[in-house]
Write a protein that holds these residues in place. Structure first.
Motif, PDB file in Angstrom:
ATOM      1  N   GLY A  76       0.874  -1.171   0.000  1.00 16.88           N
ATOM      2  CA  GLY A  76       0.000   0.000   0.000  1.00 16.88           C
ATOM      3  C   GLY A  76       0.900   1.206   0.000  1.00 16.88           C
ATOM      4  N   PRO A  77       0.346   2.396   0.174  1.00 11.81           N
ATOM      5  CA  PRO A  77       1.192   3.590   0.138  1.00 11.81           C
ATOM      6  C   PRO A  77       2.233   3.626   1.260  1.00 11.81           C
ATOM      7  CG  PRO A  77      -1.158   4.179   0.299  1.00 11.81           C
ATOM      8  CD  PRO A  77      -1.081   2.686   0.334  1.00 11.81           C
ATOM      9  N   THR A  78       1.952   2.965   2.391  1.00 17.18           N
ATOM     10  CA  THR A  78       2.813   3.124   3.568  1.00 17.18           C
ATOM     11  C   THR A  78       3.749   1.953   3.811  1.00 17.18           C
ATOM     12  OG1 THR A  78       1.070   4.464   4.562  1.00 17.18           O
ATOM     13  CG2 THR A  78       2.769   3.627   6.056  1.00 17.18           C
ATOM     14  N   LEU A  79       3.297   0.746   3.573  1.00 14.55           N
ATOM     15  CA  LEU A  79       4.121  -0.415   3.950  1.00 14.55           C
ATOM     16  C   LEU A  79       4.708  -1.120   2.734  1.00 14.55           C
ATOM     17  CD1 LEU A  79       1.663  -1.214   6.665  1.00 14.55           C
ATOM     18  CD2 LEU A  79       4.010  -1.765   7.127  1.00 14.55           C
ATOM     19  N   VAL A  80       5.944  -1.583   2.906  1.00 18.09           N
ATOM     20  CA  VAL A  80       6.578  -2.402   1.875  1.00 18.09           C
ATOM     21  C   VAL A  80       7.039  -3.703   2.531  1.00 18.09           C
ATOM     22  CG1 VAL A  80       8.823  -1.223   2.187  1.00 18.09           C
ATOM     23  CG2 VAL A  80       8.373  -2.468   0.087  1.00 18.09           C
ATOM     24  N   ARG A  81       6.751  -4.817   1.851  1.00 19.67           N
ATOM     25  CA  ARG A  81       7.185  -6.125   2.379  1.00 19.67           C
ATOM     26  C   ARG A  81       8.529  -6.484   1.768  1.00 19.67           C
ATOM     27  NH1 ARG A  81       2.837 -10.456   2.864  1.00 19.67           N
ATOM     28  NH2 ARG A  81       2.477  -9.037   4.619  1.00 19.67           N
ATOM     29  N   VAL A  82       9.497  -6.785   2.638  1.00 19.00           N
ATOM     30  CA  VAL A  82      10.807  -7.233   2.176  1.00 19.00           C
ATOM     31  C   VAL A  82      10.951  -8.691   2.593  1.00 19.00           C
ATOM     32  CG1 VAL A  82      13.296  -6.889   2.316  1.00 19.00           C
ATOM     33  CG2 VAL A  82      11.770  -4.907   2.396  1.00 19.00           C
ATOM     34  N   THR A  83      11.123  -9.557   1.607  1.00 17.78           N
ATOM     35  CA  THR A  83      11.339 -10.977   1.900  1.00 17.78           C
ATOM     36  C   THR A  83      12.834 -11.238   1.928  1.00 17.78           C
ATOM     37  OG1 THR A  83       9.234 -11.601   0.905  1.00 17.78           O
ATOM     38  CG2 THR A  83      10.913 -13.340   1.079  1.00 17.78           C
ATOM     39  N   LEU A  84      13.281 -11.783   3.066  1.00 19.39           N
ATOM     40  CA  LEU A  84      14.695 -12.123   3.238  1.00 19.39           C
ATOM     41  C   LEU A  84      14.855 -13.630   3.079  1.00 19.39           C
ATOM     42  CD1 LEU A  84      15.344  -9.988   6.459  1.00 19.39           C
ATOM     43  CD2 LEU A  84      15.784  -9.329   4.075  1.00 19.39           C
ATOM     44  N   GLY A  85      15.976 -14.040   2.539  1.00 18.82           N
ATOM     45  CA  GLY A  85      16.178 -15.472   2.350  1.00 18.82           C
ATOM     46  C   GLY A  85      17.634 -15.853   2.501  1.00 18.82           C
ATOM     47  N   GLY A  86      17.836 -17.169   2.589  1.00 19.12           N
ATOM     48  CA  GLY A  86      19.203 -17.680   2.684  1.00 19.12           C
ATOM     49  C   GLY A  86      19.204 -18.985   3.439  1.00 19.12           C
ATOM     50  N   PRO A  87      20.249 -19.803   3.251  1.00 21.19           N
ATOM     51  CA  PRO A  87      20.284 -21.130   3.876  1.00 21.19           C
ATOM     52  C   PRO A  87      20.179 -21.077   5.397  1.00 21.19           C
ATOM     53  CG  PRO A  87      22.232 -20.742   2.471  1.00 21.19           C
ATOM     54  CD  PRO A  87      21.384 -19.523   2.382  1.00 21.19           C
ATOM     55  N   GLN A  88      20.732 -20.030   6.027  1.00 22.79           N
ATOM     56  CA  GLN A  88      20.676 -19.996   7.497  1.00 22.79           C
ATOM     57  C   GLN A  88      19.231 -19.858   7.999  1.00 22.79           C
ATOM     58  OE1 GLN A  88      23.433 -17.197   9.228  1.00 22.79           O
ATOM     59  NE2 GLN A  88      25.183 -18.097   8.166  1.00 22.79           N
ATOM     60  N   LEU A  89      18.351 -19.288   7.159  1.00 24.53           N
ATOM     61  CA  LEU A  89      16.966 -19.078   7.606  1.00 24.53           C
ATOM     62  C   LEU A  89      16.146 -20.364   7.583  1.00 24.53           C
ATOM     63  CD1 LEU A  89      16.136 -15.588   6.062  1.00 24.53           C
ATOM     64  CD2 LEU A  89      16.803 -16.124   8.410  1.00 24.53           C
ATOM     65  N   THR A  90      16.721 -21.458   7.110  1.00 24.36           N
ATOM     66  CA  THR A  90      15.997 -22.733   7.195  1.00 24.36           C
ATOM     67  C   THR A  90      15.882 -23.194   8.648  1.00 24.36           C
ATOM     68  OG1 THR A  90      18.039 -23.953   6.824  1.00 24.36           O
ATOM     69  CG2 THR A  90      16.663 -23.534   4.884  1.00 24.36           C
ATOM     70  N   THR A  91      16.701 -22.605   9.534  1.00 27.79           N
ATOM     71  CA  THR A  91      16.592 -22.976  10.962  1.00 27.79           C
ATOM     72  C   THR A  91      15.951 -21.846  11.780  1.00 27.79           C
ATOM     73  OG1 THR A  91      18.820 -22.138  11.424  1.00 27.79           O
ATOM     74  CG2 THR A  91      18.624 -24.483  10.848  1.00 27.79           C
ATOM     75  N   PHE A  92      15.406 -20.846  11.092  1.00 30.24           N
ATOM     76  CA  PHE A  92      14.782 -19.732  11.816  1.00 30.24           C
ATOM     77  C   PHE A  92      13.598 -20.270  12.612  1.00 30.24           C
ATOM     78  CE2 PHE A  92      12.244 -15.917  12.369  1.00 30.24           C
ATOM     79  CZ  PHE A  92      13.197 -14.946  12.599  1.00 30.24           C
ATOM     80  N   ALA A  93      13.600 -19.987  13.919  1.00 30.34           N
ATOM     81  CA  ALA A  93      12.651 -20.665  14.823  1.00 30.34           C
ATOM     82  C   ALA A  93      11.728 -19.672  15.513  1.00 30.34           C
ATOM     83  CB  ALA A  93      13.425 -21.489  15.848  1.00 30.34           C
ATOM     84  N   GLY A  94      11.058 -18.823  14.734  1.00 26.53           N
ATOM     85  CA  GLY A  94      10.182 -17.818  15.335  1.00 26.53           C
ATOM     86  C   GLY A  94       8.969 -18.436  16.000  1.00 26.53           C
ATOM     87  N   GLY A  95       8.425 -17.701  16.967  1.00 28.32           N
ATOM     88  CA  GLY A  95       7.268 -18.183  17.717  1.00 28.32           C
ATOM     89  C   GLY A  95       5.957 -17.624  17.206  1.00 28.32           C
ATOM     90  N   GLY A  96       5.980 -16.910  16.048  1.00 32.41           N
ATOM     91  CA  GLY A  96       4.744 -16.313  15.536  1.00 32.41           C
ATOM     92  C   GLY A  96       4.295 -15.170  16.427  1.00 32.41           C
ATOM     93  N   ARG A  97       3.006 -14.821  16.305  1.00 34.09           N
ATOM     94  CA  ARG A  97       2.448 -13.666  17.048  1.00 34.09           C
ATOM     95  C   ARG A  97       3.294 -12.426  16.774  1.00 34.09           C
ATOM     96  NH1 ARG A  97       2.631 -16.964  22.508  1.00 34.09           N
ATOM     97  NH2 ARG A  97       3.942 -18.286  21.199  1.00 34.09           N
ATOM     98  N   ASP A  98       3.663 -11.673  17.813  1.00 28.56           N
ATOM     99  CA  ASP A  98       4.429 -10.438  17.605  1.00 28.56           C
ATOM    100  C   ASP A  98       5.938 -10.700  17.700  1.00 28.56           C
ATOM    101  OD1 ASP A  98       4.222 -11.066  20.295  1.00 28.56           O
ATOM    102  OD2 ASP A  98       4.093  -8.980  20.958  1.00 28.56           O
ATOM    103  N   GLN A  99       6.358 -11.871  17.273  1.00 27.60           N
ATOM    104  CA  GLN A  99       7.796 -12.186  17.283  1.00 27.60           C
ATOM    105  C   GLN A  99       8.579 -11.059  16.605  1.00 27.60           C
ATOM    106  OE1 GLN A  99       9.793 -15.428  18.050  1.00 27.60           O
ATOM    107  NE2 GLN A  99      11.078 -13.609  18.170  1.00 27.60           N
ATOM    108  N   SER A 100       9.517 -10.487  17.356  1.00 31.20           N
ATOM    109  CA  SER A 100      10.355  -9.453  16.747  1.00 31.20           C
ATOM    110  C   SER A 100      11.792  -9.949  16.684  1.00 31.20           C
ATOM    111  CB  SER A 100      10.277  -8.143  17.538  1.00 31.20           C
ATOM    112  OG  SER A 100      10.702  -8.349  18.853  1.00 31.20           O
ATOM    113  N   ALA A 101      12.574  -9.242  15.895  1.00 30.55           N
ATOM    114  CA  ALA A 101      13.986  -9.580  15.736  1.00 30.55           C
ATOM    115  C   ALA A 101      14.740  -8.267  15.591  1.00 30.55           C
ATOM    116  CB  ALA A 101      14.182 -10.451  14.504  1.00 30.55           C
ATOM    117  N   THR A 102      16.039  -8.338  15.797  1.00 28.52           N
ATOM    118  CA  THR A 102      16.872  -7.158  15.582  1.00 28.52           C
ATOM    119  C   THR A 102      17.493  -7.277  14.204  1.00 28.52           C
ATOM    120  OG1 THR A 102      17.295  -7.028  17.947  1.00 28.52           O
ATOM    121  CG2 THR A 102      18.788  -5.824  16.508  1.00 28.52           C
ATOM    122  N   LEU A 103      17.291  -6.244  13.418  1.00 24.71           N
ATOM    123  CA  LEU A 103      17.755  -6.257  12.029  1.00 24.71           C
ATOM    124  C   LEU A 103      18.971  -5.345  11.915  1.00 24.71           C
ATOM    125  CD1 LEU A 103      17.125  -6.973   9.013  1.00 24.71           C
ATOM    126  CD2 LEU A 103      15.698  -4.915   8.977  1.00 24.71           C
TER     127      LEU A 103
END
Ligand SMILES: Cc1cc2nc3c(=O)[nH]c(=O)nc-3n(C[C@H](O)[C@H](O)[C@H](O)COP(=O)(O)OP(=O)(O)OC[C@H]3O[C@@H](n4cnc5c(N)ncnc54)[C@H](O)[C@@H]3O)c2cc1C
Length: 285
Positions: A27-54
């Protein structure tokens, strides 16, 4: 910002090196950035408001400079690097994760070029390198949406910075849970299709040209007729608005303060660097 001591950082979080795979305007305000890579195959987020440091490259740097091999000492080591060289560090929600494909989605508010993360998101291209300090286990301290078992319903209030978190919370929600959510966005075209199973009611508030954090969410909640039974509340967005809403729920509506999760996702006139300076322990989470 979720708080954690350094030992929980070591056991609950780890560094992931990744690249931009694709971007999509939502939309006018938000942009979705999809990140990828082999290390993310073990990404173990808990869903909900799971945040990370970028971690993003500082201006003029080809890649984010982060001491990912420094173990528990990474934060002190990162701070010791020249601010013009070290990576820009920002907090973002994991909107979705697909470990089977080694991908995560992050939805960025484009609030102008004064914010390095906002600027980066607007220009992100496939192959751009990033580092995430993200969950190593699904049950981690950066998941904050935790309604008590006896909560009759959940109240959610958010601005556009917390819209990704609301979307991920609604995706996660077990059947039969009652939720009333109010989401403030700048434009009608920012309204998104969210999962709304039976019992979930979402109200969109469009503030137009009014600056964010100027009271639409607070005034709407104040005027709302709410169910009488015991709620859990989750509030996130601009700091002053969030604090005001919490005060309203606790002082004027009598909601038990232990049942209110509130998070200032950003503050008017202050960069996240400034906010982290106020709370380095929280920054390490
Ligand atoms: C746990 C957590 C989860 C978060 N999840 C998301 C998310 O999924 N998506 C998202 O977009 N943001 C999210 N945020 C908010 C995001 O971290 C901040 O908006 C951050 O300040 C953006 O960094 P920046 O470099 O763009 O701007 P900064 O350099 O930090 O700030 C520069 C200027 O921009 C202003 N500013 C910062 N954010 C906004 C905003 N949203 N709108 C208007 N002005 C702003 C500041 O007041 C400052 O004046 C989250 C924050 C937390 C703590």
């Amino acid at each position: 910002m979720p708080s954690a001591t350094l030992d929980t950082v070591a056991t609950q979080f780890r560094f992931y090196e990744a690249q931009v795979v694709r971007t999509r305007r939502l939309g006018p305000t938000l942009v979705r950035v999809t990140l990828g890579g082999p290390q993310l195959t073990t990404f173990a987020g808990g869903g909900r408001d799971q945040s990370a440091t970028l971690f993003l490259p500082a201006a003029g740097q080809p890649a984010p400079v982060v001491p990912i091999d420094a173990g528990d000492d990474w934060f002190a080591r990162w701070r010791a690097v020249d601010p013009a060289v070290r990576a820009v560090m920002r907090s973002y929600t994991i909107r979705a994760q697909r470990p089977e494909r080694g991908e995560v989605d992050i939805d960025f508010v484009r609030h102008g070029d004064t914010g390095p993360a906002s600027r980066w998101a607007g220009r992100a291209r496939p192959g751009d390198p990033v580092v995430l300090l993200g969950p190593a286990v699904p049950d981690n301290r950066a998941v904050c949406f935790r309604p008590p078992a006896d909560a009759a319903w959940s109240l959610i209030a958010a601005d556009e910075s917390a819209l990704p978190a609301v979307g991920a919370i609604l995706d996660w929600l077990p059947a039969g849970v009652r939720v009333r959510a109010w989401i403030e966005v700048p434009h009608v075209a920012d309204i998104q299709e969210l999962r709304t199973p039976p019992g979930v009611e979402v109200s969109w508030l469009v503030r137009g040209a009014t600056p964010p954090g100027s009271g639409l969410l607070r005034d709407t909640l104040r005027a709302a007729r709410l169910p009488a039974d015991i709620p859990y509340a989750w509030i996130a967005g601009e700091s002053a608005t969030v604090r005001g809403l919490r005060r309203h729920l606790v002082s004027e509506r009598g909601v038990d303060r232990r049942r209110v999760t509130f998070a200032g996702y950003w503050r008017r006139g202050a960069s996240e660097d400034h906010l982290r300076g106020e709370s380095p322990a929280a920054a390490a989470a």
